[in-house]
Write a protein that holds these residues in place. Structure first.
Motif, mmCIF file in Angstrom:
data_model
loop_
_atom_site.group_PDB
_atom_site.id
_atom_site.type_symbol
_atom_site.label_atom_id
_atom_site.label_comp_id
_atom_site.label_asym_id
_atom_site.label_seq_id
_atom_site.Cartn_x
_atom_site.Cartn_y
_atom_site.Cartn_z
ATOM 1 N N UNK A 42 0.836 -1.207 0.000
ATOM 2 C CA UNK A 42 0.000 0.000 0.000
ATOM 3 C C UNK A 42 0.863 1.247 0.000
ATOM 4 N N UNK A 43 0.234 2.350 -0.354
ATOM 5 C CA UNK A 43 0.943 3.621 -0.339
ATOM 6 C C UNK A 43 1.076 4.133 1.098
ATOM 7 N N UNK A 44 2.066 4.991 1.291
ATOM 8 C CA UNK A 44 2.234 5.627 2.585
ATOM 9 C C UNK A 44 1.040 6.546 2.833
ATOM 10 N N UNK A 45 0.464 6.461 4.032
ATOM 11 C CA UNK A 45 -0.714 7.258 4.327
ATOM 12 C C UNK A 45 -0.528 8.086 5.598
ATOM 13 N N UNK A 46 -1.182 9.214 5.593
ATOM 14 C CA UNK A 46 -1.152 10.125 6.726
ATOM 15 C C UNK A 46 -1.861 9.515 7.919
ATOM 16 N N UNK A 47 -1.287 9.737 9.106
ATOM 17 C CA UNK A 47 -1.902 9.276 10.348
ATOM 18 C C UNK A 47 -2.282 10.473 11.230
ATOM 19 N N UNK A 48 -1.319 11.332 11.513
ATOM 20 C CA UNK A 48 -1.576 12.458 12.410
ATOM 21 C C UNK A 48 -0.492 13.507 12.232
ATOM 22 N N UNK A 49 -0.799 14.729 12.644
ATOM 23 C CA UNK A 49 0.207 15.771 12.662
ATOM 24 C C UNK A 49 -0.072 16.710 13.825
ATOM 25 N N UNK A 50 0.932 17.498 14.194
ATOM 26 C CA UNK A 50 0.818 18.407 15.325
ATOM 27 C C UNK A 50 1.573 19.688 15.002
ATOM 28 N N UNK A 51 1.021 20.806 15.430
ATOM 29 C CA UNK A 51 1.658 22.083 15.091
ATOM 30 C C UNK A 51 2.836 22.367 16.023
ATOM 31 N N UNK A 52 3.431 23.525 15.844
ATOM 32 C CA UNK A 52 4.686 23.844 16.514
ATOM 33 C C UNK A 52 4.567 23.821 18.034
ATOM 34 N N UNK A 53 3.460 24.316 18.552
ATOM 35 C CA UNK A 53 3.305 24.415 20.008
ATOM 36 C C UNK A 53 2.677 23.163 20.606
ATOM 37 N N UNK A 60 -6.097 11.239 10.741
ATOM 38 C CA UNK A 60 -6.835 10.502 9.734
ATOM 39 C C UNK A 60 -8.108 9.962 10.381
ATOM 40 N N UNK A 61 -9.167 9.869 9.600
ATOM 41 C CA UNK A 61 -10.435 9.375 10.132
ATOM 42 C C UNK A 61 -10.286 7.979 10.734
ATOM 43 N N UNK A 62 -9.420 7.176 10.162
ATOM 44 C CA UNK A 62 -9.270 5.794 10.591
ATOM 45 C C UNK A 62 -8.678 5.658 11.995
ATOM 46 N N UNK A 63 -8.034 6.707 12.487
ATOM 47 C CA UNK A 63 -7.406 6.621 13.809
ATOM 48 C C UNK A 63 -7.997 7.607 14.808
ATOM 49 N N UNK A 64 -8.871 8.467 14.336
ATOM 50 C CA UNK A 64 -9.445 9.496 15.210
ATOM 51 C C UNK A 64 -10.150 8.851 16.390
ATOM 52 N N UNK A 65 -9.859 9.347 17.598
ATOM 53 C CA UNK A 65 -10.451 8.794 18.803
ATOM 54 C C UNK A 65 -9.660 7.665 19.420
ATOM 55 N N UNK A 66 -8.706 7.109 18.673
ATOM 56 C CA UNK A 66 -7.880 6.014 19.198
ATOM 57 C C UNK A 66 -6.415 6.424 19.356
ATOM 58 N N UNK A 67 -5.930 7.274 18.475
ATOM 59 C CA UNK A 67 -4.538 7.714 18.493
ATOM 60 C C UNK A 67 -4.445 9.153 18.971
ATOM 61 N N UNK A 68 -3.353 9.462 19.656
ATOM 62 C CA UNK A 68 -3.101 10.826 20.115
ATOM 63 C C UNK A 68 -1.657 11.196 19.818
ATOM 64 N N UNK A 69 -1.478 12.289 19.110
ATOM 65 C CA UNK A 69 -0.145 12.790 18.838
ATOM 66 C C UNK A 69 0.179 13.893 19.833
ATOM 67 N N UNK A 70 1.426 13.939 20.277
ATOM 68 C CA UNK A 70 1.865 14.985 21.192
ATOM 69 C C UNK A 70 3.345 15.254 20.934
ATOM 70 N N UNK A 71 3.838 16.318 21.516
ATOM 71 C CA UNK A 71 5.251 16.651 21.332
ATOM 72 C C UNK A 71 5.798 17.288 22.600
#
Length: 126
Positions: A42-53, A60-71
């Motif tokens: 399969x092609x590489x697909x977007x999962x999540x992103x986070x802004x500078x702060x 992605x809709x497929x992970x919304x509510x299950x995955x959390x991105x943080x920095x």
């Protein structure tokens, strides 16, 4: 520039994993950070992103509510907390850095990102 992803592994459906991506060689806080994944054939697909702060995120809709991105800008590290994992989440997960001056615009295309990590394998068994 180096992006070192870690934390992948073999888990069962319903389990959790936390991926980490440690960045070096760039001004980390100046980059929007993202996670992508690529399953075999399969092609590489977007999962999540986070802004500078860290105050704005997209998923992605497929992970919304299950995955959390943080920095953590003090540690030059971006995380992906993955809960309620499903077999269809099985893939190599890549972190990526995107230098941009505006958070708006396309963000789910791999070509928008400037630097990539080496990937970490996540396998979810049923």
């Amino acid at each position: 520039v180096q992006l070192q992803a870690s934390g992948g592994g073999l888990v069962q459906a319903g389990d959790s994993l936390r991926l980490s991506c440690a960045a070096s060689g760039l001004t980390f806080s100046s980059y929007v950070m993202g996670w992508f994944r690529q399953a075999p054939g399969k092609e590489r697909e977007f999962v999540a992103r986070i802004n500078w702060s860290g105050r704005s995120t997209d998923y992605a809709d497929s992970v919304k509510g299950r995955f959390t991105i943080s920095r953590d800008n003090a540690k030059n590290t971006v995380y992906l907390q993955m809960n309620s994992l499903k077999p269809e989440d099985t893939a190599v997960y890549y972190c990526a850095a995107d230098w941009r001056t505006s958070y708006s615009g396309t963000y789910y295309i791999p070509g928008e990102y400037d630097y990539w990590g080496q990937g970490t394998q996540v396998t979810v068994s049923s």
